[in-house]
Design a protein around this motif. Structure first.
Motif, PDB file in Angstrom:
ATOM      1  N   VAL A 294      56.073  46.221  91.092  1.00  0.00           N
ATOM      2  CA  VAL A 294      54.978  45.359  90.643  1.00  0.00           C
ATOM      3  C   VAL A 294      55.191  43.899  91.023  1.00  0.00           C
ATOM      4  N   ASP A 295      56.421  43.538  91.409  1.00  0.00           N
ATOM      5  CA  ASP A 295      56.678  42.179  91.887  1.00  0.00           C
ATOM      6  C   ASP A 295      56.981  42.178  93.381  1.00  0.00           C
ATOM      7  N   ASP A 296      56.385  43.124  94.107  1.00  0.00           N
ATOM      8  CA  ASP A 296      56.633  43.229  95.546  1.00  0.00           C
ATOM      9  C   ASP A 296      56.391  41.877  96.227  1.00  0.00           C
ATOM     10  N   PRO A 297      57.322  41.425  97.079  1.00  0.00           N
ATOM     11  CA  PRO A 297      57.120  40.157  97.789  1.00  0.00           C
ATOM     12  C   PRO A 297      55.841  40.112  98.616  1.00  0.00           C
ATOM     13  N   LEU A 298      55.295  41.268  98.963  1.00  0.00           N
ATOM     14  CA  LEU A 298      54.065  41.281  99.749  1.00  0.00           C
ATOM     15  C   LEU A 298      52.942  40.519  99.045  1.00  0.00           C
ATOM     16  N   LEU A 299      52.943  40.531  97.712  1.00  0.00           N
ATOM     17  CA  LEU A 299      51.921  39.802  96.962  1.00  0.00           C
ATOM     18  C   LEU A 299      51.930  38.312  97.289  1.00  0.00           C
ATOM     19  N   HIS A 300      53.088  37.804  97.706  1.00  0.00           N
ATOM     20  CA  HIS A 300      53.239  36.379  97.983  1.00  0.00           C
ATOM     21  C   HIS A 300      53.364  36.093  99.484  1.00  0.00           C
ATOM     22  N   LEU A 301      53.437  37.148 100.274  1.00  0.00           N
ATOM     23  CA  LEU A 301      53.487  36.984 101.723  1.00  0.00           C
ATOM     24  C   LEU A 301      52.098  36.833 102.327  1.00  0.00           C
ATOM     25  N   VAL A 302      51.146  37.611 101.827  1.00  0.00           N
ATOM     26  CA  VAL A 302      49.826  37.645 102.448  1.00  0.00           C
ATOM     27  C   VAL A 302      49.036  36.384 102.116  1.00  0.00           C
ATOM     28  N   ASP A 304      45.818  36.358 101.493  1.00  0.00           N
ATOM     29  CA  ASP A 304      44.731  36.649 100.556  1.00  0.00           C
ATOM     30  C   ASP A 304      45.137  37.835  99.679  1.00  0.00           C
ATOM     31  N   PRO A 305      45.926  37.589  98.619  1.00  0.00           N
ATOM     32  CA  PRO A 305      46.447  38.697  97.818  1.00  0.00           C
ATOM     33  C   PRO A 305      45.362  39.524  97.140  1.00  0.00           C
ATOM     34  N   ARG A 306      44.193  38.944  96.918  1.00  0.00           N
ATOM     35  CA  ARG A 306      43.133  39.713  96.270  1.00  0.00           C
ATOM     36  C   ARG A 306      42.767  40.949  97.084  1.00  0.00           C
ATOM     37  N   ARG A 307      42.856  40.832  98.401  1.00  0.00           N
ATOM     38  CA  ARG A 307      42.450  41.946  99.256  1.00  0.00           C
ATOM     39  C   ARG A 307      43.442  43.112  99.242  1.00  0.00           C
TER      40      ARG A 307
END
Length: 429
Positions: A294-302, A304-307
């Motif tokens: 649930v804290d995957d770094p991908l959330l902060h890499l992209v 536009d995280p909403r997408r």
């Protein structure tokens, strides 16, 4: 995989039946035992490849069966795992699995008998923890299992999601055979296990689980593929991703889906490179990853995280089989000194007051029975939920499941039980 039998919404009073004995599984009974499990889950047969893997992984001395005459009517098993916990320790853990009761034998105490026998066996083996994934979460709370980890599924429209990919000197990406590259990938995976609570060491044989790729279960996707991130000079593995591609051509427009199974990397830079690769595959327009922390770094890499459209699902349920040993074995994020009054109707040896003390991160914890006044009261189920640091005691108290008796004790304990990274189960069992 933890199949089980769901409780009915309503039912007529059950007839009185003689208790059916719980017995160890014999090797010659495996087929009927496993078929009982399949029927309890609706009757569909597993793919032959999956069935053979489960046969090979079954630990007969940890598998239980219930018969009514000559018919197998219920099953339960456990795997001998080692699981990471806060602080970096990796503890012997019973992975409860293969739990099923035929619909003809529900509401007769069969499941309760299996769970009671299994937890007694776990205790006798000296394992302080038991864990499971549940097809019906409502079942296992009454046996002391608390929801401890969540999984996040992401489904991203890849052309609309960007990942900044800072060049990494000397890094190369290379497609490789998933099976041939598995030993190197397993070595990298093993280095990641102590870094995040809830991850499982893979014992011999379990390296086959991430590679399971039965043609009949692909649902139109390609065979499993693997990309390696390597140091170009030395060939040292720095990361890998396993995935398949489900092609689609609506109106002659390529609209494939990248189905991500695993992504592991030794550094943030390599992690970003692997996700950039997955999001940029030709002839695809979306990426689906059904199981990420649930804290995957991908959330902060992209950009536009909403997408990413993240959604949550329950994952690992934890049960403390030996409260004292389990609480002594993990690390704590802050100093703590509290008396916990624990209720445990199913494993009465855990019930009572326990003084937990630790002077802070990296320090040894002490947890022993005590007659002192309690600071917090809770059941063993809440301790299981909080054990890996992904569910706070404060949140459980807000739900009325933990009660504070000494002002300040809740905040103190909740801080101490926390984990810097979210716990995560990388694969089922």
């Amino acid at each position: 995989m933890t199949p089980d039998a769901a409780p009915a919404a309503s039912a007529a009073p059950a007839a009185t039946h003689e208790p059916l004995p719980v017995r160890p599984l014999r090797a010659e009974d495996w087929d009927s035992w496993y078929r009982c499990l399949e029927v309890a889950f609706g009757g569909e047969e597993d793919q032959p490849e999956a069935r053979q893997l489960w046969r090979d992984l079954t630990e007969l001395d940890r598998s239980l069966t219930v018969r009514d005459g000559e018919q197998v009517v219920a099953s339960a098993g456990a795997f001998s795992f080692r699981m990471s916990v806060p602080g970096g320790a990796v503890l012997p853990t019973a992975g409860v699995t293969m739990v099923g009761v035929l619909p003809t034998h529900r509401r007769r105490g069969v499941l309760t008998s299996l769970m009671r026998r299994q937890l007694a066996d776990v205790r006798a083996r000296g394992e302080a923890l038991a864990v499971l994934t549940a097809s019906e979460p409502a079942i296992y709370g009454r046996f002391g299992y608390g929801l401890a980890t969540w999984r996040m599924e992401i489904t991203a429209p890849s052309p609309r999601v960007g990942v900044p990919r800072t060049p990494v000197d000397g890094l190369r990406l290379r497609l490789a055979d998933p099976v041939g590259s598995a030993p190197a990938c397993e070595q990298l995976y093993a280095t990641r296990v102590p870094l995040r609570p809830g991850m499982l060491e893979r014992r011999p044989g379990w390296e086959r689980w991430p590679l399971l790729d039965a043609p009949g279960s692909r649902e139109g996707a390609s065979p499993l593929q693997c990309v390696l991130a390597e140091d170009a000079a030395s060939g040292r593995l720095l990361g890998y991703a396993r995935y398949s591609v489900q092609t689609s051509w609506p109106g002659d427009i390529p609209a494939g889906v990248v189905k991500v199974r695993d992504v592991e990397a030794a550094s943030p830079e390599v992690y970003a490179q692997l996700w950039g690769f997955l999001l940029g595959l030709d002839l695809t327009d979306s990426v689906n990853a059904p199981n990420r922390p649930v804290d995957d770094p991908l959330l902060h890499l992209v950009d536009d995280p909403r997408r990413l459209r993240p959604t949550l699902g329950d994952a690992l349920f934890v049960r403390l089989v030996d409260v004292g040993a389990a609480l002594r074995a993990r690390g704590y994020a802050a100093p703590v000194g509290v008396v916990l009054e624990v209720t445990d109707d199913f494993c009465p040896w855990n019930a009572g007051r326990w003084r937990l003390e630790c002077s802070g991160p990296g320090k040894e914890a002490v947890c022993d029975p005590t007659t002192e006044q309690a600071d917090l009261t809770l059941s063993v189920r809440e301790l299981g939920s909080a054990y890996l640091g992904g569910v706070t005691l404060a949140a459980l108290a807000a739900a009325g499941r933990v009660r504070e008796l000494r002002p300040g004790a809740l905040a103190e304990a909740s801080r101490a039980f926390a984990s810097d990274v979210a716990p995560w189960l990388p694969h089922g069992f």
